[in-house]
Design an enzyme around this catalytic site. Structure first.
Site, short mmCIF file in Angstrom:
data_model
loop_
_atom_site.label_atom_id
_atom_site.label_comp_id
_atom_site.label_asym_id
_atom_site.label_seq_id
_atom_site.Cartn_x
_atom_site.Cartn_y
_atom_site.Cartn_z
N TYR A 196 0.83 -1.35 -0.07
CA TYR A 196 0.13 0.08 -0.13
C TYR A 196 0.98 1.35 -0.10
O TYR A 196 0.56 2.15 -0.84
CB TYR A 196 -0.92 0.00 1.17
CG TYR A 196 -2.13 1.10 1.31
CD1 TYR A 196 -2.99 0.96 0.37
CD2 TYR A 196 -1.81 2.27 1.91
CE1 TYR A 196 -3.80 2.04 0.49
CE2 TYR A 196 -2.47 3.24 2.09
CZ TYR A 196 -3.81 3.20 1.35
OH TYR A 196 -4.71 4.06 1.32
N LYS A 241 1.20 4.06 -3.03
CA LYS A 241 0.93 5.40 -2.79
C LYS A 241 1.87 6.56 -2.76
O LYS A 241 1.79 7.63 -3.54
CB LYS A 241 0.24 5.79 -1.21
CG LYS A 241 -1.10 5.10 -1.25
CD LYS A 241 -2.16 5.37 -1.99
CE LYS A 241 -3.57 5.01 -1.86
NZ LYS A 241 -4.72 5.35 -2.84
P1 NAP Z 1 -13.48 2.62 0.18
O1 NAP Z 1 -14.80 2.99 0.93
O2 NAP Z 1 -13.17 0.91 0.44
O3 NAP Z 1 -13.41 3.01 -1.30
C1 NAP Z 1 -12.33 2.25 -2.26
C2 NAP Z 1 -13.17 2.55 -3.55
O4 NAP Z 1 -12.17 1.95 -4.60
C3 NAP Z 1 -14.51 1.78 -3.84
O5 NAP Z 1 -15.46 2.62 -4.26
C4 NAP Z 1 -14.18 0.39 -4.60
O6 NAP Z 1 -15.25 0.19 -5.16
C5 NAP Z 1 -12.89 1.07 -5.33
N1 NAP Z 1 -12.11 0.02 -5.98
C6 NAP Z 1 -11.50 -0.93 -5.19
N2 NAP Z 1 -10.75 -1.60 -6.20
C7 NAP Z 1 -11.51 -1.34 -7.28
C8 NAP Z 1 -11.17 -1.69 -8.77
N3 NAP Z 1 -10.15 -2.81 -9.01
N4 NAP Z 1 -11.60 -1.14 -10.08
C9 NAP Z 1 -12.41 0.02 -9.57
N5 NAP Z 1 -12.70 0.44 -8.25
C10 NAP Z 1 -12.09 -0.13 -7.27
O7 NAP Z 1 -12.26 3.26 0.82
P2 NAP Z 1 -11.70 4.86 0.58
O8 NAP Z 1 -11.33 5.22 2.16
O9 NAP Z 1 -12.98 5.87 0.48
O10 NAP Z 1 -10.72 5.06 -0.34
C11 NAP Z 1 -10.89 5.84 -1.35
C12 NAP Z 1 -9.31 6.26 -1.71
O11 NAP Z 1 -9.01 7.01 -0.59
C13 NAP Z 1 -8.21 4.85 -1.93
O12 NAP Z 1 -7.54 5.08 -3.04
C14 NAP Z 1 -7.53 4.87 -0.39
O13 NAP Z 1 -6.29 4.17 -0.64
C15 NAP Z 1 -7.49 6.53 -0.24
N6 NAP Z 1 -7.04 6.79 1.20
C16 NAP Z 1 -7.99 6.56 2.24
C17 NAP Z 1 -7.88 6.87 3.38
C18 NAP Z 1 -8.91 6.67 4.60
O14 NAP Z 1 -8.37 7.08 5.92
N7 NAP Z 1 -10.05 6.05 4.33
C19 NAP Z 1 -6.53 7.59 3.79
C20 NAP Z 1 -5.74 7.77 2.82
C21 NAP Z 1 -5.98 7.27 1.64
P3 NAP Z 1 -15.36 -1.64 -5.81
O15 NAP Z 1 -15.26 -2.52 -4.51
O16 NAP Z 1 -16.99 -1.31 -5.80
O17 NAP Z 1 -14.96 -1.54 -6.99
#
Ligand code: NAP
Length: 254
Positions: A160, A164
């Protein structure tokens, strides 16, 4: 008379949002639509994607839901093709789709490592290639990286963190290739700790340990991340490219 607030509007523009089935992606889609954009929404879970589409439609903007796996370059091209065909143009790409993984490095298999890179790093590249071919000058790409690119939260997250951090390199290189030649800005946001589907289990167990190290005294909300993404996608950020913007309530300054 025009106001500085007009710079944050996306009226007449079309935005593509990946990972729009849950978490940040839903908030980002809603924020871009509130700012006036029509949106094309991608993720794998078609049922949840349709819910996001219906929310956007209810706000009065056009939206299309395109089930897409961003690890597949052909699927990324098909997603952009549908956005162009249905909504007429492409101005903004938000590379938000991502998967979290925590596997101790001595036990992580090549397949596990590669799977994370395929979604979190290669996926944004395939989407950016396809979208940039369709964009005209004035376009903007925002990549959702993570503070895991620049530090550790103490989890075993080699894949991860590497994905990133790679996304920051991708952001800078695409910015230098495309800003001058094509008028497309490319930036990244680095979210800190936000409660979403990806982090909910960790939140329940570990968030209290992190709290003293967050000057803001709380986790972030998806709406706060979405507002930052909107800023970078809009003409309010017209002189910002190749940059990383940390959105973490101060977590990385301690
Ligand atoms: P989340 O609710 O799990 O959302 C992740 C999204 O990515 C889901 O819509 C999922 O949809 C999609 N996804 C995963 N694999 C995919 C694929 N192969 N093709 C297309 N879509 C895919 O988590 P989130 O926190 O909102 O994450 C969004 C972004 O923010 C991510 O890049 C994550 O690394 C980043 N981020 C989050 C945090 C945090 O604290 N939450 C912190 C730093 C960075 P499907 O499963 O329907 O495909």
């Amino acid at each position: 008379m025009s106001s500085v607030l007009d710079l944050f509007r996306l009226d007449g523009k079309v935005a593509i949002v990946t990972g729009a089935s849950s978490g940040f992606g839903v908030a980002i889609a809603e924020a871009l639509a509130q700012a006036g954009a029509e949106v094309a929404l991608g993720a794998r879970r078609a049922d949840l994607l349709a819910q996001t589409r219906d929310k956007v439609l209810a706000s009065g903007r056009r939206a299309v839901a395109v089930p897409t796996d961003v690890s597949d370059p052909a699927a990324c091209q098909a997603f952009v093709d549908v956005a162009l065909a249905e909504l007429g143009r492409v101005d903004v790409l938000i590379n938000n789709a991502g998967v979290g993984a925590a596997v101790p490095a001595l036990r992580e298999s090549p397949e596990e490592f590669q799977a994370v890179l395929d979604v979190n790093l290669s996926g944004p590249y395939w989407m950016a290639q396809s979208a940039a071919r369709a964009m005209t000058a004035g376009g903007a790409i925002v990549n959702v990286s993570s503070i895991a690119a620049i530090g550790s939260l103490g989890l075993p997250q080699a894949a991860y963190s590497a994905s990133k951090a790679g996304l920051i390199g991708l952001t800078r290189d695409l910015a230098q290739q495309w800003t001058g030649r094509r008028g497309i800005r490319v930036n990244a946001v680095l979210p800190g700790i936000f409660e979403t589907e990806m982090t909910s289990a960790w939140f329940a167990e570990k968030f209290d340990e992190q709290l003293p190290r967050i000057p803001a005294g709380r986790g972030g909300t998806p709406a706060e991340l979405a507002a930052t993404v909107l800023f970078l996608a809009s003409d309010a950020a017209s002189y910002i490219t190749g940059q990383t913007l940390v959105v973490d309530g101060g977590r990385t300054i301690l």
